[in-house]
Design an enzyme around this catalytic site. Structure first.
Site, mmCIF file in Angstrom:
data_model
loop_
_atom_site.group_PDB
_atom_site.id
_atom_site.type_symbol
_atom_site.label_atom_id
_atom_site.label_comp_id
_atom_site.label_asym_id
_atom_site.label_seq_id
_atom_site.Cartn_x
_atom_site.Cartn_y
_atom_site.Cartn_z
ATOM 1 N N ASP A 518 -84.877 9.633 67.496
ATOM 2 C CA ASP A 518 -84.938 8.715 68.626
ATOM 3 C C ASP A 518 -83.524 8.173 68.847
ATOM 4 O OD1 ASP A 518 -86.091 7.093 70.601
ATOM 5 O OD2 ASP A 518 -86.300 5.432 69.200
ATOM 6 N N THR A 520 -82.654 4.580 70.431
ATOM 7 C CA THR A 520 -82.557 3.148 70.176
ATOM 8 C C THR A 520 -83.060 2.803 68.767
ATOM 9 O OG1 THR A 520 -82.896 2.720 72.520
ATOM 10 C CG2 THR A 520 -83.165 0.864 71.012
ATOM 11 N N ASP A 718 -88.229 4.545 65.026
ATOM 12 C CA ASP A 718 -88.429 3.182 64.531
ATOM 13 C C ASP A 718 -89.395 2.362 65.363
ATOM 14 O OD1 ASP A 718 -86.886 2.795 66.819
ATOM 15 O OD2 ASP A 718 -85.878 1.046 65.969
#
Length: 832
Positions: A518, A520, A718
Site C-alpha cells: 500500500d 499511505t 496498514d
C-alpha cells in the site's frame, strides 16, 4: 463436489494422518483435508461417496465421522505424571505431538513422554518483598540492609520456574544415579584387569548380588520415569524414544536378574568360567544414567529456547506513578485503568500503552521494535508498555492496559507461534510414525542374523547388538528438529520487531516472490499534512477547508484527520452535518446547510457525475504530478475546490525496496490514490509496477490474479481497506502502526511499521528454514548411520562393534545437538 464432515476421536497429528489416509484410500475420493483443530474433514469427490462407506473406512479405529455438527465428549487423556509441586501455569510438549494443545500442570506428554515445557507467562509479576537471612521477621518492600544486623536483605519466596524445577529435580536424580552406577561399572570392568584383584576380596557371585543391590535405586527411583513412559507409549501405541530405551535397558536388567536367581536356565554361552551368568547390570544402569544425562542437558537447553519471551517479560514494570486530584502516588501496575494520568520519570519503564499529554522525551523502543536509535516523543505521540524513558519527565494518558498492551500482545503472539507447526514438520511426523516399529524390527533381525551368522558365543553377540540397535535410535532428535528452530526463530523475530503469527508464515515467507504494498502508512510516513487549499471563484480557501473539515470530522481516515487538524490550527470552526456516508475507497458525502457535499478522489467525482471545471482539474493534476494527494470538494454536483495533502515517503522505503528486489522479490504498489500521484511515488522508489485508484476489492482481485499465475504473494498494508487482501495473500504483512483489523488479518506484523522489517522477515525465514534442514539432516543422518553400525555392519570388515553404553552416549547427545544448533539462531545477524 466437496463436502465437509465432523470427525471425533482425534487428539494429535498422528490421528489426523490416520483419518486422512483412511478416507483418501476410498474409491471416488479425490482429495481429503483434515483440520485437527476444528475436528473437520473436507472431502473432494467425483460423485458423492455414500456416508456408510465413509463410516466403514474408520470403523476399525477409535475415530468416528459425523454428518453436520457433532459435539465431541472429550475422553480423559492417558494418565499424566504429575509433578509433586503441582505447578500451575501453561505447559506444552516441545515436540508439538498434539499441535498447539497445552496443559495447566507440569508433567509428561501423554503421546511422546517428553517433559512438558512451561510457557513464559505474560501475567503481571508480583511485587517482590525482601527479608533478612538472619532475622526472617524483617520484611521490606525494597532491597536494603537489615535494621537489626545490617546484613543485605534478600528476595523473599523467589518463585522458581517450572523448567528450573524440572532441571534441578533431574540433576538430583542424575547424581543419585551416578553414585550407584559408577561402582557397578567398576565391578563389571574389573574383568579387564589382569588377575582381577576384585575376586580376591569376594567371589563373582557375591559381586553380582552387590551389582543387583546397587542397581535398584537407579532403576526403581532415579530412572523409573523412563519405564513409566515406555509402558504408557506401548499401551497407547504412541511409540517413541522411551519405548526403545525401556525395552533395551529393561531387557538387559531383567536378563541379569533371571541369571542371578536361576542361572541354570541359560546355556553355557552366557556363563563365565566360574559358572556364573554374565551380568548386564552395568549396561542397563549406565544406559539409563546416560539417557538421564541427555534429559538433563535438554532441560537446560529448553530454558534458552524461549529466552526472547523471558527478556520481554522483564520489560514489564511492577509499579507506576498515578496523578489523581493533583497528587502523585505509586500504585501496582494491575491497578491502572484506561484514562488514568500517569507520570513517567527519567529512566523509568513506561507502564502501559498510552499517549503523552504533557512534556516530551526520547524513548528507547529497541526492545519491541528492534531499532536501536531512541525516538523523540512529544504531546499527542503514542508510547508503548515496556519501552524506556530517556532523561525527561512527562505525563501520559493510559489507553491500553493489562493484556491489551502491545507488550502483552507481542508475548501472546510469540508464545502462540512457538507452539504452531511448520508444514515442513509433516515430513518429520511421517517418518517418526514409522520409526520405532522399524527400529524394533531391525533389532529383531539383528538378533536373528547374529544367531545364524555370528561367531561364538552367538547368543551373547546377538543379545548385545540387538540392545545396541534399540538404544542408539533416537526419534526424539527427529521430533525436535523443527519446533526448536521455530521457537528460537519466532523469538528472534520478536527481538527484531517482526511478530510472526504462526510457523507456517515463517516457512512460507522464504518462498515469497511477489510483494504488494500500500502507499499511505506503508511506503509513506502515514502522517499526512495539508499543504495548500484551492477554491473556485465562488468559494474561498477558508470556506473549502471548513466544508472538508466539517464532513471529515466523522471519518477516521488519516487524510480526513489531517484536514480536521489543519482547520483547527487555522482557527476554522466546523459545522454540523447530516446524512454522513463513507464510500469505501473513494471518500465521503454528507449534507451541510441543506447542500449536498462530496469530499474524495477523482473516482468519487466520476461515480457521482460531478461537473468538474477544466481550470480546477488542471491545477489539481499539476499537484498530483508532484506526488501529492488531492481530495476534491464538490457542492450540489459542482467541483468547487480541492486540498493538497503531502505524506512524506519514509526515509527507509527506497533502500528497503531495493533490498527486497535484490532478494528476488517483485514489488508492486497498489493505492487508492490517483494515477499521477501513484506514478510519481513509483518512479521515485523504482518499483516493479503500480496500480492507482484501487478499491479494496481491486487489491483482493490482484492477489487472486497473481496467485492464479503461480506467484507466491505477500501483501503489506496498514488500513481497514487492506484487511481483505491481507487475509487472502499467502502472507499478509501488517504495519504495527496501522489498524487493529489489519494486524488481526495478517500473518506477520512489523512493530515499527517499516518496510525494512519485511527484509528482516525474509532473512529470518531463510535462516530458520536453513536451520531446520540442518537439524533434519543431523537427525536423519545420525539414525541412518547409527542404527546399521549398532547392528554390526562394520564387524565383518573392521571387527568393530558398538557397545550399548556407547550407543546410549550417542543417543543422549543427538537431541542436545539438535537443540544446540537451533540455539545458534539467537546470535545470527538478520537483515541490515
Amino acid at each position: 463436489m466437496k463436502k465437509e464432515y465432523t470427525v471425533s476421536g482425534m487428539t494429535c497429528t498422528g490421528c489426523q494422518s490416520h483419518v486422512q489416509q483412511a478416507l483418501q484410500d476410498l474409491a471416488g475420493v479425490q482429495h481429503v483435508t483434515v483440520d485437527l483443530a476444528n475436528k473437520k474433514a473436507a472431502i473432494e469427490m467425483e460423485d458423492e461417496v455414500p456416508f456408510q462407506e465413509l463410516q466403514a473406512a474408520l470403523q476399525d479405529s477409535k475415530y468416528k465421522i459425523h454428518e453436520g455438527e457433532y459435539k465431541e465428549e472429550l475422553a480423559p487423556l492417558p494418565a499424566i505424571r504429575k509433578k509433586k509441586d503441582n505447578k500451575k501455569g501453561t505447559f506444552y510438549c516441545p515436540m508439538h505431538c498434539e499441535g498447539e494443545k497445552t496443559y495447566d500442570q507440569a508433567g509428561d506428554c501423554p503421546v511422546c513422554g517428553m517433559d512438558l515445557v512451561e510457557e513464559a507467562s505474560n501475567s503481571t509479576a508480583k511485587d517482590t518483598q525482601y527479608t533478612c537471612p538472619m532475622h526472617p521477621e524483617v520484611i521490606k518492600d525494597e532491597p536494603g540492609s537489615c535494621p537489626k544486623c545490617g546484613m543485605d536483605l534478600v528476595p523473599k519466596d523467589v518463585d522458581e520456574s517450572a523448567e528450573d524445577k524440572t532441571y534441578h529435580k533431574l540433576l538430583k536424580k542424575f547424581w543419585i544415579s551416578c553414585v550407584f552406577t559408577i561402582p557397578i561399572f567398576l565391578i563389571a570392568m574389573s574383568d579387564m584387569i589382569p588377575n582381577n584383584p576384585v575376586l580376591d576380596l569376594l567371589p563373582m557371585k557375591v559381586w553380582n548380588w552387590i551389582q543387583f543391590g546397587l542397581s535398584l535405586p537407579v532403576v526403581f527411583y532415579a530412572t523409573w520415569m523412563f519405564f513409566e513412559r515406555a509402558y504408557r507409549s506401548i499401551v497407547t501405541w504412541h511409540l517413541n524414544m522411551f519405548t526403545l530405551v525401556g525395552i533395551g535397558s529393561g531387557v538387559a536388567w531383567f536378563f541379569s536378574l533371571v541369571g542371578l536367581l536361576i542361572p541354570d536356565v541359560f546355556p553355557a554361552q552366557f556363563k563365565t568360567e566360574s559358572g556364573a551368568v554374565h551380568m548386564y547390570f552395568e549396561a542397563a544402569t549406565v544406559i539409563l544414567t546416560l539417557v538421564l544425562l541427555g534429559q538433563l542437558l535438554e532441560a537446560r537447553a529448553h530454558s534458552k529456547t524461549n529466552s526472547a519471551v523471558k527478556e520481554l517479560l522483564k520489560l514489564a514494570p511492577n509499579k507506576a506513578i498515578i496523578i489523581k486530584d493533583g497528587e502523585e502516588r505509586e500504585i501496582a501496575i494491575d491497578e491502572i485503568q484506561v484514562g488514568d494520568m500517569l507520570r513517567v520519570k527519567p529512566g523509568d519503564k513506561i507502564p502501559v500503552d498510552g499517549v503523552i499529554t504533557e512534556g516530551k522525551s526520547t524513548i528507547d523502543e529497541s526492545m519491541i521494535s528492534g531499532e536501536p536509535i531512541p525516538v523523540d516523543k512529544a504531546v499527542d505521540d503514542k508510547v508503548s508498555s515496556g519501552t524506556i524513558n530517556g532523561k525527561e519527565s512527562f505525563v501520559m494518558k493510559a489507553e491500553k492496559v493489562g493484556s491489551d498492551t502491545l507488550l502483552s500482545q507481542i508475548i501472546d503472539m510469540v508464545n502462540s507461534a512457538s507452539r504452531s507447526k511448520a508444514p515442513i514438520q509433516q515430513l518429520a511426523d511421517k517418518i517418526s510414525s514409522y520409526f520405532v516399529p522399524v527400529v524394533i524390527g531391525i533389532s529383531v533381525l539383528t538378533f536373528i542374523a547374529w544367531m545364524i551368522f555370528g561367531p561364538e558365543p552367538r547368543l551373547v553377540y546377538a543379545f548385545v547388538n540387538a540392545i545396541a540397535v534399540l538404544i542408539i535410535a533416537c526419534p526424539c532428535a527427529l521430533g525436535l528438529a523443527t519446533p526448536m528452530s521455530v521457537m528460537v526463530g519466532v523469538g528472534k523475530g520478536a527481538e527484531l520487531g517482526v511478530l510472526i503469527k504462526n510457523a507456517e508464515a515463517l516457512q512460507k515467507m522464504n518462498q515469497i516472490d511477489t510483494l504488494i504494498i500500500d502507499k499511505t502508512g506503508t511506503v509513506t510516513e502515514g502522517k499526512p499534512s495539508v499543504e495548500q487549499v484551492f477554491g473556485s471563484e465562488s468559494f474561498s480557501d477558508k470556506e473549502i477547508i471548513q466544508i472538508v473539515a466539517s464532513v471529515n470530522q466523522q471519518s477516521e481516515h488519516p487524510l480526513a484527520e489531517a484536514t480536521v487538524r489543519y482547520a483547527k490550527d487555522q482557527g476554522v470552526k466546523t459545522a454540523a452535518i447530516d446524512g454522513f456516508e463513507s464510500v469505501t475507497g473513494m471518500g465521503v458525502k454528507a449534507t451541510l446547510d441543506g447542500k449536498k457535499v462530496w469530499v474524495g478522489n477523482d473516482k468519487l467525482m466520476e461515480t457521482e457525475a460531478i461537473d468538474c471545471p477544466e481550470a480546477l482539474l488542471a491545477k489539481a493534476t499539476e499537484q498530483q504530478a508532484k506526488g501529492k494527494t488531492v481530495p476534491f470538494v464538490a457542492v450540489d454536483g459542482l467541483l468547487v475546490g480541492f486540498v493538497v495533502i503531502a505524506d512524506a515517503i519514509k526515509s527507509t522505503s527506497k533502500q528497503a525496496i531495493a533490498d527486497l528486489q535484490a532478494l528476488g522479490m517483485e514489488v508492486i504498489m497498489m493505492t487508492g490514490d490517483n494515477q499521477h500521484t501513484a506514478k510519481a511515488v513509483a518512479d521515485e522508489l523504482h518499483l516493479d509496477g503500480y496500480h492507482a485508484d484501487c478499491l479494496p476489492q481491486d487489491k483482493q482481485d490482484k492477489v487472486k490474479e497473481l496467485q492464479a499465475a503461480g506467484k507466491i504473494v505477500a501483501m503489506a498494508g496498514d488500513g481497514i481497506n487492506d484487511a481483505p487482501a491481507l487475509a487472502l495473500a499467502d502472507i499478509g504483512i501488517a504495519m504495527g502502526t496501522g489498524t487493529d483489523v489489519a494486524i488481526q488479518s495478517a500473518a506477520i506484523t512489523l512493530v515499527k511499521g517499516d518496510l525494512h522489517g519485511i527484509v528482516k522477515a525474509k532473512h529470518l525465514s531463510q535462516a530458520v528454514m536453513s536451520n531446520i534442514k540442518q537439524n533434519l539432516f543431523f537427525a536423519l543422518g545420525y539414525n541412518t548411520l547409527g542404527v546399521p553400525i549398532a547392528a554390526g555392519v562394520l564387524y565383518p570388515v573392521f571387527g568393530v562393534l558398538l557397545s550399548p553404553m556407547i550407543a546410549a552416549v550417542a543417543m543422549s547427545f543427538s537431541s542436545v545437538s539438535v537443540i544446540g544448533n537451533a540455539l545458534r539462531l539467537r546470535t545470527k545477524r538478520v537483515g541490515k
